[in-house]
Enzyme design. Structure first.
Site, PDB file in Angstrom:
ATOM      1  N   ASN A   9       9.488   3.734 -13.612  1.00  0.00           N
ATOM      2  CA  ASN A   9       8.540   3.474 -14.698  1.00  0.00           C
ATOM      3  C   ASN A   9       7.288   4.283 -14.382  1.00  0.00           C
ATOM      4  OD1 ASN A   9       6.695   2.489 -16.527  1.00  0.00           O
ATOM      5  ND2 ASN A   9       6.543   0.445 -15.595  1.00  0.00           N
ATOM      6  N   LYS A  11       4.727   4.724 -16.079  1.00  0.00           N
ATOM      7  CA  LYS A  11       3.496   4.199 -16.696  1.00  0.00           C
ATOM      8  C   LYS A  11       2.743   5.353 -17.369  1.00  0.00           C
ATOM      9  CE  LYS A  11       3.674   0.450 -13.463  1.00  0.00           C
ATOM     10  NZ  LYS A  11       3.036  -0.663 -12.822  1.00  0.00           N
ATOM     11  N   HIS A  94       6.980  -5.389 -20.529  1.00  0.00           N
ATOM     12  CA  HIS A  94       6.387  -5.165 -19.207  1.00  0.00           C
ATOM     13  C   HIS A  94       5.100  -5.982 -19.104  1.00  0.00           C
ATOM     14  CE1 HIS A  94       4.322  -3.284 -15.863  1.00  0.00           C
ATOM     15  NE2 HIS A  94       5.506  -2.858 -15.472  1.00  0.00           N
ATOM     16  N   GLU A  96       2.272  -5.368 -18.079  1.00  0.00           N
ATOM     17  CA  GLU A  96       1.042  -4.687 -18.524  1.00  0.00           C
ATOM     18  C   GLU A  96       0.934  -4.699 -20.048  1.00  0.00           C
ATOM     19  OE1 GLU A  96       1.676  -1.113 -16.188  1.00  0.00           O
ATOM     20  OE2 GLU A  96       1.391  -2.323 -14.392  1.00  0.00           O
ATOM     21  N   GLU A 166       9.730  -8.967 -12.405  1.00  0.00           N
ATOM     22  CA  GLU A 166       8.588  -8.271 -11.827  1.00  0.00           C
ATOM     23  C   GLU A 166       7.424  -9.244 -11.667  1.00  0.00           C
ATOM     24  OE1 GLU A 166       8.724  -3.732 -12.514  1.00  0.00           O
ATOM     25  OE2 GLU A 166       7.794  -4.655 -14.249  1.00  0.00           O
ATOM     26  N   GLY A 172       2.052  -2.928  -8.105  1.00  0.00           N
ATOM     27  CA  GLY A 172       0.991  -1.997  -7.737  1.00  0.00           C
ATOM     28  C   GLY A 172       0.054  -2.530  -6.664  1.00  0.00           C
ATOM     29  N   SER A 211       6.131  -3.123  -6.202  1.00  0.00           N
ATOM     30  CA  SER A 211       5.924  -2.488  -4.897  1.00  0.00           C
ATOM     31  C   SER A 211       7.226  -2.243  -4.133  1.00  0.00           C
ATOM     32  CB  SER A 211       4.950  -3.308  -4.048  1.00  0.00           C
ATOM     33  OG  SER A 211       3.682  -3.377  -4.691  1.00  0.00           O
TER      34      SER A 211
HETATM   35  P1  PGA Z   1       5.018  -0.788  -8.786  1.00  0.00           P
HETATM   36  O1  PGA Z   1       5.241  -1.073 -10.341  1.00  0.00           O
HETATM   37  O2  PGA Z   1       6.322  -0.329  -8.211  1.00  0.00           O
HETATM   38  O3  PGA Z   1       3.962   0.280  -8.736  1.00  0.00           O
HETATM   39  O4  PGA Z   1       4.569  -2.070  -8.169  1.00  0.00           O
HETATM   40  C1  PGA Z   1       6.419  -1.644 -10.831  1.00  0.00           C
HETATM   41  C2  PGA Z   1       6.335  -1.810 -12.328  1.00  0.00           C
HETATM   42  O5  PGA Z   1       5.270  -2.175 -12.847  1.00  0.00           O
HETATM   43  O6  PGA Z   1       7.329  -1.563 -13.046  1.00  0.00           O
END
Ligand code: PGA
Length: 249
Positions: A9, A11, A94, A96, A166, A172, A211
């Protein structure tokens, strides 16, 4: 047996030149043995993915889709448009999107339907915040998020979706869920799908995201109900992303 699936992803990251190097690196290093691999990129770069990835074993997709088919929805991207650019996957819900764009579970469910109608595979994301985990509400939250989607799907459609757990507190932050914590939620989600249809539950790919890195991927992916990863930060470097893909293979 369920095949492992690793999805990057990106982003809101990328540029034509940077993507070109990243995609070439991923294609060159992916052996396509026992795991599937895909990248979900910002919509303007879907054409670039189509050009560069067509004919390779790497699939691509988008990070969001409109719940509507067409019309006066300024800024939205329809599922049929994603299909035009050869997308296989689209992320739905997601955290976000839920947090910064106020997407409710009901809206996410409508997006899942729109994706399925266009022949795309929706990757339905669920996860609890740190506050919710500390209040002991993790199971409640993820099950409610999943249930909103299950409520709108006919049973045959259950075989066409991918789930992703998630935990928001792991995204992140460098704080990965332990394999035991992730496994517990994955098993719970599978059980909830099984209440509707045992066969669909047994075949459903449930990815972990938050992460995930090359050095923690193996332990997470070894859990019986973790069928792959949804990778943010580590998907932006070919070597890191491939490290996770190889762990899955
Ligand atoms: P990350 O993000 O691996 O940077 O923690 C995962 C995601 O939001 O899909």
């Amino acid at each position: 047996m369920r095949r492992k699936l690793v999805i990057g992803n990106w982003k809101m990251n990328g540029s034509l030149a940077g993507n070109s190097a990243l995609l070439s690196g991923v294609v060159a290093g992916y052996a396509a043995r026992n795991a599937d691999c895909a990248v979900c990129v910002p919509a303007p770069y879907l054409a670039q993915c189509q050009t560069m990835l067509n004919g390779t074993p790497v699939s691509w997709g988008a990070q969001d889709v409109s719940a509507y088919a067409a019309g006066a929805y300024t800024g939205e991207v329809a599922a049929s448009m994603l299909q035009d650019f050869g997308c296989r996957y689209v992320l739905c819900g997601h955290s976000e999107r839920r947090a910064y764009h106020q997407e409710s579970s009901e809206l996410v469910a409508q997006k899942v339907l729109a994706a399925l109608n266009a022949g795309l595979t929706p990757v339905v994301c669920v996860g609890e915040t740190l506050e919710q985990r500390e209040a002991g509400q993790s199971a409640l939250v993820v099950c409610a998020q999943l249930q909103a989607v299950l409520d709108v799907l006919e049973t045959p459609a259950l075989e066409k979706i991918v789930l992703a757990y998630e935990p928001v507190w792991a995204i992140g932050t460098g704080k990965t869920a332990t394999p035991a914590i992730a496994q517990e939620i994955h098993a719970l989600l599978r059980k909830q799908v099984a209440k509707r249809n045992a066969e669909a539950a047994a075949g459903m790919q449930i990815l972990y995201g938050g992460s995930m890195k090359p050095d923690n991927a193996r332990d997470l992916l070894a859990q019986p109900d973790i069928d792959g990863g949804l990778i943010g930060g580590a998907a932006l470097k070919a070597a890191d992303f491939l490290g996770i893909v190889h762990a899955a293979e």
